[in-house]
Design a protein around this motif. Structure first.
Motif, PDB file in Angstrom:
ATOM      1  N   TYR A 159       0.806  -1.225   0.000  1.00 36.18           N
ATOM      2  CA  TYR A 159       0.000   0.000   0.000  1.00 36.18           C
ATOM      3  C   TYR A 159       0.838   1.273   0.000  1.00 36.18           C
ATOM      4  CZ  TYR A 159      -3.477  -3.486   1.250  1.00 36.18           C
ATOM      5  OH  TYR A 159      -4.260  -4.621   1.282  1.00 36.18           O
ATOM      6  N   GLN A 160       2.151   1.126  -0.154  1.00 33.53           N
ATOM      7  CA  GLN A 160       2.980   2.308  -0.353  1.00 33.53           C
ATOM      8  C   GLN A 160       3.423   2.351  -1.813  1.00 33.53           C
ATOM      9  OE1 GLN A 160       6.111   2.700   2.550  1.00 33.53           O
ATOM     10  NE2 GLN A 160       4.725   2.437   4.289  1.00 33.53           N
ATOM     11  N   GLU A 161       4.157   3.381  -2.201  1.00 37.68           N
ATOM     12  CA  GLU A 161       4.554   3.509  -3.610  1.00 37.68           C
ATOM     13  C   GLU A 161       5.934   2.912  -3.843  1.00 37.68           C
ATOM     14  OE1 GLU A 161       6.796   7.633  -4.543  1.00 37.68           O
ATOM     15  OE2 GLU A 161       4.613   7.778  -4.382  1.00 37.68           O
ATOM     16  N   VAL A 162       6.175   2.543  -5.090  1.00 36.28           N
ATOM     17  CA  VAL A 162       7.451   1.969  -5.485  1.00 36.28           C
ATOM     18  C   VAL A 162       7.724   2.349  -6.937  1.00 36.28           C
ATOM     19  CG1 VAL A 162       6.454  -0.226  -6.272  1.00 36.28           C
ATOM     20  CG2 VAL A 162       8.835  -0.148  -5.518  1.00 36.28           C
ATOM     21  N   ILE A 163       8.995   2.451  -7.294  1.00 32.68           N
ATOM     22  CA  ILE A 163       9.398   2.776  -8.665  1.00 32.68           C
ATOM     23  C   ILE A 163      10.160   1.597  -9.243  1.00 32.68           C
ATOM     24  CG2 ILE A 163      10.818   4.261 -10.119  1.00 32.68           C
ATOM     25  CD1 ILE A 163      10.205   6.563  -8.265  1.00 32.68           C
ATOM     26  N   LEU A 164       9.662   1.100 -10.358  1.00 33.10           N
ATOM     27  CA  LEU A 164      10.364   0.056 -11.108  1.00 33.10           C
ATOM     28  C   LEU A 164      11.202   0.750 -12.166  1.00 33.10           C
ATOM     29  CD1 LEU A 164       7.448  -2.523 -11.565  1.00 33.10           C
ATOM     30  CD2 LEU A 164       9.013  -2.251  -9.634  1.00 33.10           C
ATOM     31  N   ALA A 165      12.512   0.809 -11.928  1.00 29.21           N
ATOM     32  CA  ALA A 165      13.411   1.579 -12.795  1.00 29.21           C
ATOM     33  C   ALA A 165      13.983   0.703 -13.882  1.00 29.21           C
ATOM     34  CB  ALA A 165      14.529   2.201 -11.966  1.00 29.21           C
ATOM     35  N   CYS A 166      13.970   1.250 -15.092  1.00 29.74           N
ATOM     36  CA  CYS A 166      14.581   0.578 -16.242  1.00 29.74           C
ATOM     37  C   CYS A 166      15.906   1.278 -16.536  1.00 29.74           C
ATOM     38  CB  CYS A 166      13.649   0.654 -17.445  1.00 29.74           C
ATOM     39  SG  CYS A 166      14.240  -0.261 -18.890  1.00 29.74           S
ATOM     40  N   LYS A 167      16.999   0.554 -16.408  1.00 33.89           N
ATOM     41  CA  LYS A 167      18.328   1.137 -16.598  1.00 33.89           C
ATOM     42  C   LYS A 167      18.607   1.301 -18.100  1.00 33.89           C
ATOM     43  CE  LYS A 167      20.302  -0.792 -12.365  1.00 33.89           C
ATOM     44  NZ  LYS A 167      21.342  -1.682 -11.806  1.00 33.89           N
ATOM     45  N   TYR A 168      18.288   2.505 -18.593  1.00 34.02           N
ATOM     46  CA  TYR A 168      18.480   2.780 -20.015  1.00 34.02           C
ATOM     47  C   TYR A 168      18.652   4.278 -20.172  1.00 34.02           C
ATOM     48  CZ  TYR A 168      17.993   2.223 -25.046  1.00 34.02           C
ATOM     49  OH  TYR A 168      18.230   2.216 -26.390  1.00 34.02           O
ATOM     50  N   PRO A 169      19.410   4.719 -21.181  1.00 34.83           N
ATOM     51  CA  PRO A 169      19.587   6.165 -21.376  1.00 34.83           C
ATOM     52  C   PRO A 169      18.266   6.892 -21.552  1.00 34.83           C
ATOM     53  CG  PRO A 169      21.136   4.946 -22.726  1.00 34.83           C
ATOM     54  CD  PRO A 169      20.209   3.929 -22.128  1.00 34.83           C
ATOM     55  N   LYS A 170      18.341   8.196 -21.589  1.00 33.92           N
ATOM     56  CA  LYS A 170      17.150   9.025 -21.663  1.00 33.92           C
ATOM     57  C   LYS A 170      16.281   8.654 -22.870  1.00 33.92           C
ATOM     58  CE  LYS A 170      15.670  13.845 -21.490  1.00 33.92           C
ATOM     59  NZ  LYS A 170      16.102  15.267 -21.489  1.00 33.92           N
ATOM     60  N   LYS A 171      14.980   8.716 -22.649  1.00 38.59           N
ATOM     61  CA  LYS A 171      14.025   8.333 -23.673  1.00 38.59           C
ATOM     62  C   LYS A 171      14.066   9.299 -24.850  1.00 38.59           C
ATOM     63  CE  LYS A 171       9.136   7.169 -24.194  1.00 38.59           C
ATOM     64  NZ  LYS A 171       7.828   7.135 -23.519  1.00 38.59           N
ATOM     65  N   THR A 172      13.971   8.749 -26.048  1.00 40.72           N
ATOM     66  CA  THR A 172      13.917   9.550 -27.267  1.00 40.72           C
ATOM     67  C   THR A 172      12.617   9.277 -27.995  1.00 40.72           C
ATOM     68  OG1 THR A 172      15.029   7.840 -28.579  1.00 40.72           O
ATOM     69  CG2 THR A 172      16.438   9.461 -27.464  1.00 40.72           C
ATOM     70  N   SER A 173      12.331  10.112 -28.965  1.00 36.73           N
ATOM     71  CA  SER A 173      11.070   9.972 -29.712  1.00 36.73           C
ATOM     72  C   SER A 173      11.058   8.721 -30.573  1.00 36.73           C
ATOM     73  CB  SER A 173      10.856  11.208 -30.593  1.00 36.73           C
ATOM     74  OG  SER A 173      11.964  11.369 -31.484  1.00 36.73           O
ATOM     75  N   SER A 174      12.229   8.233 -30.929  1.00 32.87           N
ATOM     76  CA  SER A 174      12.303   7.057 -31.809  1.00 32.87           C
ATOM     77  C   SER A 174      12.378   5.738 -31.039  1.00 32.87           C
ATOM     78  CB  SER A 174      13.516   7.172 -32.733  1.00 32.87           C
ATOM     79  OG  SER A 174      14.711   7.270 -31.970  1.00 32.87           O
ATOM     80  N   SER A 175      12.556   5.806 -29.736  1.00 31.34           N
ATOM     81  CA  SER A 175      12.679   4.571 -28.950  1.00 31.34           C
ATOM     82  C   SER A 175      11.298   3.973 -28.673  1.00 31.34           C
ATOM     83  CB  SER A 175      13.414   4.838 -27.636  1.00 31.34           C
ATOM     84  OG  SER A 175      12.721   5.817 -26.891  1.00 31.34           O
ATOM     85  N   ARG A 176      11.281   2.673 -28.546  1.00 31.79           N
ATOM     86  CA  ARG A 176      10.034   1.947 -28.263  1.00 31.79           C
ATOM     87  C   ARG A 176      10.204   1.176 -26.958  1.00 31.79           C
ATOM     88  NH1 ARG A 176       7.478  -2.935 -31.972  1.00 31.79           N
ATOM     89  NH2 ARG A 176       5.774  -3.493 -30.554  1.00 31.79           N
ATOM     90  N   LEU A 177       9.231   1.323 -26.056  1.00 31.34           N
ATOM     91  CA  LEU A 177       9.342   0.733 -24.719  1.00 31.34           C
ATOM     92  C   LEU A 177       8.197  -0.238 -24.453  1.00 31.34           C
ATOM     93  CD1 LEU A 177      10.488   0.638 -21.751  1.00 31.34           C
ATOM     94  CD2 LEU A 177       8.955   2.551 -21.280  1.00 31.34           C
ATOM     95  N   GLU A 178       8.548  -1.353 -23.826  1.00 34.21           N
ATOM     96  CA  GLU A 178       7.545  -2.318 -23.371  1.00 34.21           C
ATOM     97  C   GLU A 178       7.951  -2.827 -21.992  1.00 34.21           C
ATOM     98  OE1 GLU A 178       7.063  -5.489 -26.132  1.00 34.21           O
ATOM     99  OE2 GLU A 178       6.204  -4.242 -27.725  1.00 34.21           O
ATOM    100  N   TRP A 179       6.956  -2.942 -21.099  1.00 33.51           N
ATOM    101  CA  TRP A 179       7.161  -3.554 -19.789  1.00 33.51           C
ATOM    102  C   TRP A 179       6.312  -4.815 -19.720  1.00 33.51           C
ATOM    103  CZ3 TRP A 179      10.079  -3.004 -15.434  1.00 33.51           C
ATOM    104  CH2 TRP A 179      10.849  -1.847 -15.304  1.00 33.51           C
ATOM    105  N   LYS A 180       6.911  -5.903 -19.208  1.00 31.19           N
ATOM    106  CA  LYS A 180       6.198  -7.166 -19.100  1.00 31.19           C
ATOM    107  C   LYS A 180       6.402  -7.753 -17.713  1.00 31.19           C
ATOM    108  CE  LYS A 180       7.018  -8.224 -23.985  1.00 31.19           C
ATOM    109  NZ  LYS A 180       7.711  -9.127 -24.938  1.00 31.19           N
ATOM    110  N   LYS A 181       5.358  -8.428 -17.202  1.00 27.31           N
ATOM    111  CA  LYS A 181       5.476  -9.176 -15.958  1.00 27.31           C
ATOM    112  C   LYS A 181       5.620 -10.649 -16.307  1.00 27.31           C
ATOM    113  CE  LYS A 181       3.420 -10.036 -11.424  1.00 27.31           C
ATOM    114  NZ  LYS A 181       2.264  -9.855 -10.525  1.00 27.31           N
ATOM    115  N   LEU A 182       6.692 -11.255 -15.833  1.00 24.92           N
ATOM    116  CA  LEU A 182       7.001 -12.641 -16.159  1.00 24.92           C
ATOM    117  C   LEU A 182       6.403 -13.576 -15.115  1.00 24.92           C
ATOM    118  CD1 LEU A 182      10.762 -12.087 -17.070  1.00 24.92           C
ATOM    119  CD2 LEU A 182       8.742 -11.796 -18.533  1.00 24.92           C
ATOM    120  N   GLY A 183       6.211 -14.822 -15.511  1.00 28.25           N
ATOM    121  CA  GLY A 183       5.634 -15.833 -14.624  1.00 28.25           C
ATOM    122  C   GLY A 183       5.237 -17.040 -15.428  1.00 28.25           C
TER     123      GLY A 183
END
Length: 298
Positions: free
Chosen positions: A43-67
């Motif tokens: 019930y508190q907040e958390v940040i899931l950080a992706c270690k990657y350089p600064k986002k650009t307009s041409s970059s494509r991002l996806e987050w997935k939960k594995l299991g």
């Protein structure tokens, strides 16, 4: 012939290496070597950080939960599922405003962007651990027990993460894990298991009568169950003897009554009465048969 076959094999291996290097240049791929473990309290907040350089307009991002099955968390520039209402994107990272125990698991961010060598793909994997405070534990305390018997009290919580440790209290006073360190007047025959939550008295005494409660505690919080009273009673030997004497007297009186009835002939009178009644019935039946036969002859 053998030398030629060896040369051909070497040439094939070299060609394979060249093709593999060209492919890597055209479609670069790299994965983070450091596996992150992110810890958060429920019930508190958390940040899931992706270690990657600064986002650009041409970059494509996806987050997935594995299991057992892979599910999208962020796909096509939008949060998916219930993350829509309780999370937000900060560049490549996800900020979950109120994390729950169901969010625990392994996550992977995948970033693809064009580069001079071609399409570049990078990914980062992390594990989210959610710490949960214990709930009110379930306590089993017998209401009464006999002195000198073995008595076990139980306490259990099924929600805490990490698994909680348990402490027992008698009349609001914490019981020591090692009873021999306590007061000499107290019963030192008990065994407390802080991992399983059991409190066992090997030979319970009158001094153990009182109100017992149990507390479950981990690094997040602690909860205690309501107190329950346990009364230790002595074995009532005099009461048992009195009950045996009463039963013996009742049996004796019944036996004397039967003997008196037999001497007075109550049972024999009843038997003779039954015999006379059966004989009269038989005589009446014979007379009726005789009358019926006589009328038939006439």
């Amino acid at each position: 012939m053998a030398r030629r076959s060896r040369h051909r094999l070497l040439l094939l291996l070299l060609r394979y290496l060249v093709v593999a290097l060209d492919y890597h240049k055209a479609y670069g791929f790299s994965a983070s070597k450091d596996h992150q473990v992110v810890t958060a309290i429920e019930y508190q907040e958390v940040i899931l950080a992706c270690k990657y350089p600064k986002k650009t307009s041409s970059s494509r991002l996806e987050w997935k939960k594995l299991g057992h099955s892979v599910s999208f968390v962020y796909y096509q520039q939008a949060l998916q599922g219930d993350f829509k209402d309780r999370a937000e994107m900060i560049d490549f990272s996800i900020r979950i405003k109120n994390v729950t125990r169901n969010d625990a698991g392994k996550y992977r961010c995948e970033v693809s962007a064009p580069s001079e060598q071609g399409q570049n793909l990078e990914e980062d994997t992390l594990t989210l651990e959610v710490l949960v405070a214990p709930a009110v534990p379930s306590c089993e305390v017998p209401s009464s027990a006999l002195r000198g018997t073995v008595v076990e009290l139980r306490c259990q919580d099924k929600e805490g993460n990490p698994a909680p440790e348990y402490t027992w209290f008698k009349d609001g006073i914490r019981l020591l894990e090692n009873p021999k360190l306590g007061s000499p007047s107290a019963n030192s025959s008990y065994t407390m298991n802080t991992k399983s939550g059991t409190l066992q008295f090997n030979t319970v005494s009158k001094l153990d009568s009182g109100e017992y409660s149990c507390e479950a505690r981990n690094s997040v919080g602690h909860r205690r169950c309501p107190g329950k009273r346990m009364q230790i009673d002595d074995l009532n030997i005099s009461g048992i003897i009195a009950a045996v004497v009463v039963v013996a007297l009742v049996i004796s009186v019944c036996g004397l009554g039967v003997c008196y009835a037999q001497r007075k002939g109550y049972f024999s009178k009843e038997t003779s009465f039954q015999k006379s009644s059966s004989a009269s019935k038989a005589t009446a039946m014979s007379e009726n048969d005789f009358k019926h036969t006589k009328s038939f002859i006439i």
